[in-house]
Design an enzyme around this catalytic site. Sequence first.
Site, short mmCIF file in Angstrom:
data_model
loop_
_atom_site.label_atom_id
_atom_site.label_comp_id
_atom_site.label_asym_id
_atom_site.label_seq_id
_atom_site.Cartn_x
_atom_site.Cartn_y
_atom_site.Cartn_z
N ARG A 142 0.82 -1.26 -0.04
CA ARG A 142 -0.01 0.00 0.05
C ARG A 142 0.88 1.25 0.05
O ARG A 142 0.65 2.07 -0.71
CB ARG A 142 -0.96 0.10 1.43
N ARG A 170 10.10 -0.03 8.90
CA ARG A 170 10.54 -0.50 10.18
C ARG A 170 11.85 -0.45 10.23
O ARG A 170 12.78 -0.90 9.46
CB ARG A 170 9.76 -1.77 10.28
N GLU A 180 12.95 1.94 19.70
CA GLU A 180 12.52 3.16 19.61
C GLU A 180 11.96 3.33 21.13
O GLU A 180 11.62 2.31 21.71
CB GLU A 180 11.07 3.42 18.63
N HIS A 226 9.56 8.52 14.35
CA HIS A 226 8.40 7.70 13.98
C HIS A 226 7.19 8.45 13.58
O HIS A 226 6.02 8.22 14.20
CB HIS A 226 8.16 6.77 14.86
P1 NAD Z 1 1.70 -3.80 2.88
O1 NAD Z 1 1.45 -5.01 3.63
O2 NAD Z 1 0.62 -3.31 2.05
O3 NAD Z 1 3.13 -3.93 1.93
C1 NAD Z 1 4.11 -4.50 2.24
C2 NAD Z 1 4.70 -5.27 0.91
O4 NAD Z 1 5.95 -5.51 1.19
C3 NAD Z 1 3.85 -6.23 0.33
O5 NAD Z 1 3.46 -5.93 -0.98
C4 NAD Z 1 4.81 -7.30 0.38
O6 NAD Z 1 4.70 -8.23 -0.57
C5 NAD Z 1 6.15 -6.66 0.67
N1 NAD Z 1 7.25 -7.69 1.10
C6 NAD Z 1 7.00 -8.64 1.99
N2 NAD Z 1 8.15 -9.28 2.09
C7 NAD Z 1 9.05 -8.69 1.38
C8 NAD Z 1 10.32 -9.10 1.08
N3 NAD Z 1 10.98 -9.88 1.78
N4 NAD Z 1 10.98 -8.17 0.06
C9 NAD Z 1 10.31 -7.33 -0.46
N5 NAD Z 1 8.79 -6.90 -0.37
C10 NAD Z 1 8.46 -7.82 0.53
O7 NAD Z 1 2.24 -2.73 4.05
P2 NAD Z 1 2.15 -1.09 4.01
O8 NAD Z 1 0.93 -0.66 4.64
O9 NAD Z 1 2.52 -0.57 2.60
O10 NAD Z 1 3.32 -0.51 4.92
C11 NAD Z 1 4.57 -1.02 4.85
C12 NAD Z 1 5.35 -0.40 5.85
O11 NAD Z 1 5.38 0.73 6.41
C13 NAD Z 1 5.29 -1.53 7.22
O12 NAD Z 1 6.38 -1.99 7.83
C14 NAD Z 1 4.36 -0.49 8.09
O13 NAD Z 1 4.37 -0.72 9.40
C15 NAD Z 1 5.03 0.68 7.80
N6 NAD Z 1 4.44 2.14 8.00
C16 NAD Z 1 5.07 2.90 8.63
C17 NAD Z 1 4.65 4.29 9.09
C18 NAD Z 1 5.37 5.20 9.84
O14 NAD Z 1 4.73 6.01 10.69
N7 NAD Z 1 6.45 5.47 9.46
C19 NAD Z 1 3.31 4.16 8.64
C20 NAD Z 1 2.67 3.40 7.87
C21 NAD Z 1 3.19 2.28 7.59
C1 MLT Z 2 2.08 2.08 11.39
O1 MLT Z 2 2.55 1.01 11.01
O2 MLT Z 2 1.19 2.23 11.17
C2 MLT Z 2 2.99 3.10 12.02
O3 MLT Z 2 4.08 2.63 12.61
C3 MLT Z 2 2.15 4.13 12.32
C4 MLT Z 2 2.34 4.37 13.75
O4 MLT Z 2 1.41 3.96 14.54
O5 MLT Z 2 2.91 5.29 14.34
#
Ligand code: NAD
Ligand code: MLT
Length: 528
Positions: free
Chosen positions: A149, A229, A258, A277
């Site tokens: 996503r 992450r 963290e 974060h």
């Molecule tokens: P998602 O599950 O929609 O997408 C993750 C993608 O990673 C999937 O398409 C999956 O196929 C792929 N994947 C899994 N293993 C893999 C590998 N070994 N090599 C390559 N690709 C691989 O998740 P998302 O909603 O897109 O979120 C992505 C990341 O962002 C997550 O770790 C989430 O926790 C993080 N996130 C962080 C914040 C923040 O505040 N910094 C906010 C939102 C999401």
């Molecule tokens: C998440 O995976 O959605 C992010 O870590 C966002 C958060 O909760 O701060």
Amino acid sequence: MRVLVTDPITDVGLDVLRDAGHEVETGYELEGDDLLEAVSDANAMIVRSGTEVTEEVLTAAEDLVIVGRAGIGVDNIDIEAATDQGVIVANAPEGNVRAAAEHTVAMTFATARSIPEAHIRLKNGEWAKSDYLGTELNGKTMGVVGLGRVGQEVAKKLDALGMEVAAYDPYISEERAERIGAELVGLEESLERADFLTVHTPLTPETEGLIGEEELDTLGDGYLINCARGGVVDEEALATKVGDGTLAGAALDVFAEEPLSPDSSLLEYDEVIVTPHLGASTEAAQENVATSTADQVNAALAGEPVANALNAPSIDESAFPRLEPYIEIAETAGKVAAQLLDGRIENIEVVYEGEIADESIEFVTASALKGIFEPLKWQVNAVNAPQIADERGVDVTESKTRQSEDFQSLLSVTVSDDNGNEISVDGTLFADNDPRIVRVDGYRVDAIPHGNMVVTRNADEPGVIGFIGRVMGEYDVNIAGMFNARETIGGTALTVYNVDSPMPDEAKEDLEADERIIEINDITLNGQ
Ligand code: NAD
Ligand code: MLT
């Protein structure tokens, strides 16, 4: 019900819970015994990334139904332990995607143009214009690792900025990648071609350390952005590669530990820019995830399916009103079938006939399994029932047919045991919301599944039903209803009785002493 919120979520979410009548307690930064005590009488728990929901926490929370994650990443929750204990884990996967993608793009610009450093120097009175010569994004290549996503949203934005996107994601199709302007390549090619590399995978055993020393060497004189992450990128290797000038720079929003320690070597370099974060920290994103999580907690506490359950089958909200009665019938049919068998359960078959065959029935089957396993006193619910079946080597099959001879929809649960016995119980809905058991072991009946029931198999002879009624009367067991069916005249008859109280063992023994009685089973259902 009591909802414990251990990481801050917006008031809008808390109000959604209170409006549903729940008692909401917030306890931020709870740790150790304080956390164990706080969860001990919680029915639901809401967390973000700050609370570690370990097996110990889940064990302490005996009344817990759901852990809601107000966000995406669930690496801080022991999902396996939750499933074992029948606790739903649900996240809010949509609400902060845009915010995370925007932060990623912002961090990319920030590192490419040294914005934080230039900002600080100017604030300190220094006009350091000649010290900075940035890198334009237009025409450059971004390697995207993880095209889910957030990764897709980032790729779309970068495409619009004139960047090439070389993405690595072994679980996504080339067509999907192409549609958003990305080219799907291997990890090595992505690293080789990238001027910038951004990481968007979850943290799993497979992705932990995915970008290590070797990968950073392949990236070479590029920039690394991580808003996914911390553990996905080896921080020590990253600091070294920035320190020795291999990497041009890095922008990090997330860290293996963290809050990030002030002693972290990552903080030593101007080329590493950091945020605490903040990827999801926008008003819109926080409202989205808080309301979505609160809605799911409310659904779980009301016994309804949960939209984004990660460890339980879910049902589309619009289909739930149609399926709800079948969930109940499936559980009941399972309970009846399990109580009619004595041996170790080996196989379960759930067959859907008629209109219900058009529905998504995963949750209904899980409910049938719950019904079967519950009388065996296994700690079971629709969350862990499929896993329990799997662990105990019970074979579960599911089949659907649009054809149904006599009913608009029919659900049939067949259970067989290691004694070679097999029993099937069929249920349907009359007048859309009146559940009935319409067949037991092939005998056509019309039984209301409720409270205490007795199922007898006896010789089809005059006086047998009278005899059973008299014995039940002697033991003060009042018959509320009965449905009799037989194979052939004078053959075996099967009768289902609804009774007002459980049948005492002595009554059973008296009945079984009569040679005309082949078998007698008492069944307990809920809803007395
Ligand atoms: P998602 O599950 O929609 O997408 C993750 C993608 O990673 C999937 O398409 C999956 O196929 C792929 N994947 C899994 N293993 C893999 C590998 N070994 N090599 C390559 N690709 C691989 O998740 P998302 O909603 O897109 O979120 C992505 C990341 O962002 C997550 O770790 C989430 O926790 C993080 N996130 C962080 C914040 C923040 O505040 N910094 C906010 C939102 C999401
Ligand atoms: C998440 O995976 O959605 C992010 O870590 C966002 C958060 O909760 O701060």
